[in-house]
Design a protein around this motif. Sequence first.
Motif, PDB file in Angstrom:
ATOM      1  N   VAL A 159       0.839  -1.205   0.000  1.00 30.99           N
ATOM      2  CA  VAL A 159       0.000   0.000   0.000  1.00 30.99           C
ATOM      3  C   VAL A 159       0.872   1.253   0.000  1.00 30.99           C
ATOM      4  O   VAL A 159       0.605   2.224  -0.733  1.00 30.99           O
ATOM      5  CB  VAL A 159      -0.942  -0.016   1.222  1.00 30.99           C
ATOM      6  CG1 VAL A 159      -1.663   1.328   1.357  1.00 30.99           C
ATOM      7  CG2 VAL A 159      -1.968  -1.135   1.091  1.00 30.99           C
ATOM      8  N   THR A 181      -4.232  -1.104   5.348  1.00 28.07           N
ATOM      9  CA  THR A 181      -5.177  -0.093   4.877  1.00 28.07           C
ATOM     10  C   THR A 181      -4.544   1.283   4.949  1.00 28.07           C
ATOM     11  O   THR A 181      -3.541   1.490   5.629  1.00 28.07           O
ATOM     12  CB  THR A 181      -6.473  -0.106   5.715  1.00 28.07           C
ATOM     13  OG1 THR A 181      -6.147   0.213   7.074  1.00 28.07           O
ATOM     14  CG2 THR A 181      -7.150  -1.465   5.644  1.00 28.07           C
ATOM     15  N   THR A 195      -8.027   0.278   0.686  1.00 26.66           N
ATOM     16  CA  THR A 195      -6.992  -0.750   0.560  1.00 26.66           C
ATOM     17  C   THR A 195      -6.933  -1.180  -0.893  1.00 26.66           C
ATOM     18  O   THR A 195      -7.741  -0.746  -1.720  1.00 26.66           O
ATOM     19  CB  THR A 195      -7.291  -1.952   1.478  1.00 26.66           C
ATOM     20  OG1 THR A 195      -6.172  -2.837   1.450  1.00 26.66           O
ATOM     21  CG2 THR A 195      -8.520  -2.711   1.009  1.00 26.66           C
ATOM     22  N   TRP A 205      -7.954   0.449  -6.199  1.00 29.79           N
ATOM     23  CA  TRP A 205      -8.279   0.733  -4.798  1.00 29.79           C
ATOM     24  C   TRP A 205      -9.700   0.324  -4.466  1.00 29.79           C
ATOM     25  O   TRP A 205     -10.603   0.439  -5.287  1.00 29.79           O
ATOM     26  CB  TRP A 205      -8.087   2.219  -4.507  1.00 29.79           C
ATOM     27  CG  TRP A 205      -6.654   2.636  -4.602  1.00 29.79           C
ATOM     28  CD1 TRP A 205      -6.038   3.194  -5.677  1.00 29.79           C
ATOM     29  CD2 TRP A 205      -5.655   2.503  -3.588  1.00 29.79           C
ATOM     30  NE1 TRP A 205      -4.722   3.420  -5.409  1.00 29.79           N
ATOM     31  CE2 TRP A 205      -4.451   3.017  -4.123  1.00 29.79           C
ATOM     32  CE3 TRP A 205      -5.654   2.027  -2.290  1.00 29.79           C
ATOM     33  CZ2 TRP A 205      -3.278   3.048  -3.401  1.00 29.79           C
ATOM     34  CZ3 TRP A 205      -4.471   2.054  -1.567  1.00 29.79           C
ATOM     35  CH2 TRP A 205      -3.304   2.570  -2.126  1.00 29.79           C
TER      36      TRP A 205
END
Length: 430
Positions: A159, A181, A195, A205
Amino acid sequence: MAELGQQTVEFSTLVSRAAEESFLALKELVEKSRSSDLSDSEKKTSLLKFIYKTQQRLLRLDVLAKWCQQVPLIHYCQQLASTLSNHDTCFTQAADSLFFMHEGLQQARAPIYDVPSAIEILLTGTYQRLPKCLEDVGTQSSLNKNQQKSALKKLDSLVNSTLLGVSLPKVFSEVKISDGTALLCVHREFKVLVTLGYRGHLSSWRILHLELLVGERSGAVKLEELRRHVLGDDLERRMAAAKDPFMTLYSVLHELCVAIVMDTVIRQVHALRMGRWKDAIKFELISESTLAQGGSTGTVPTTQDGDADSTSLKTPGVKIMYWLDLDRNSGISDTGLVPFIKIEPCSDMKIGCVHSTFVIDPSTGKEAEFDLDESCIDVEHLLLKAINCNRYTRLLEIHKELVKNGRINRAVDDVVLHACIDELDIKADQ
């Protein structure tokens, strides 16, 4: 036999022509030999040439005669080659037809309906024929704590690297990554928990939670669950198709927040008009094509409640006018004498609050700045602040005039202006 398209000659004709030409050549040789001009050696040479030429011609006829005996086999081979070529063309066409037929069947195939199971569910409301393998899958153990920590750590890295590869709008006041996240927050507007993994794509996303921060003193606006899911699905789809997904996210949610804020402002103004501010204020909705006025005197209202026409903007602004007695006492219907505060979305879709005239804030002694707190919208507080600043500014002007008057201001302390802290300032401090 020759190939197709060429003339054919009978073998007997070739033999006849060869015999005839040999006979004529022999006859010509005999006639030349009878003449006394040729010597014996020349006659012998001519005879030898005739014999050699005739021999070659007969050898060719012999070879041709033997070849003609194999003509049926050659014809059969040619027919076989032609047949194989035709078969190759047919197989190629059949393969092409089957390929396109397969593509068509994928679109035209009918689903295999499980009619017995459908009848069972319709009549009994349950389904007792689930495969045994589903039970085995359901009994599989989940990841232990160590495995979960390792997986979440890898997801955090993924991420983080993905966020570094995109441009985030500067309006995001907080970006926090934890447990796979990313929490994105815009001050006093909204916060979103996202996330990776939209529809199985790790480059897109997915929105896990969405919360709006705009609201009133009673609390923030709460979106209905169905509306929140619909909004989340629409945002996920737009972000997956956009080159700048987070700019798209901010644009949509910011526009929604602006619309909610202006709806809340207009609703509060209506409530003030119906309450104790009934005869003290009036307002106008501001749009590009129409002005809907609210008030009972000195206005031309479209509706008594001040509703905008259907041709107005999606998020109109509002102009709140106070001290209406200035207009009445002047005897002239001039709205320029009545002070007002204007609340409307600006060109950059920010909520702007502007006073009609220059006023001074008594708490700072500088030009008053009016800011609408989107997370705690209170139009009455903003209106009271405008009145307080305008009152203080006018008292300053009166103070200056009195100071200049020598008959009144004879000593230093004859004219003094006291700025007291009222309830409005106490609320602002709280």
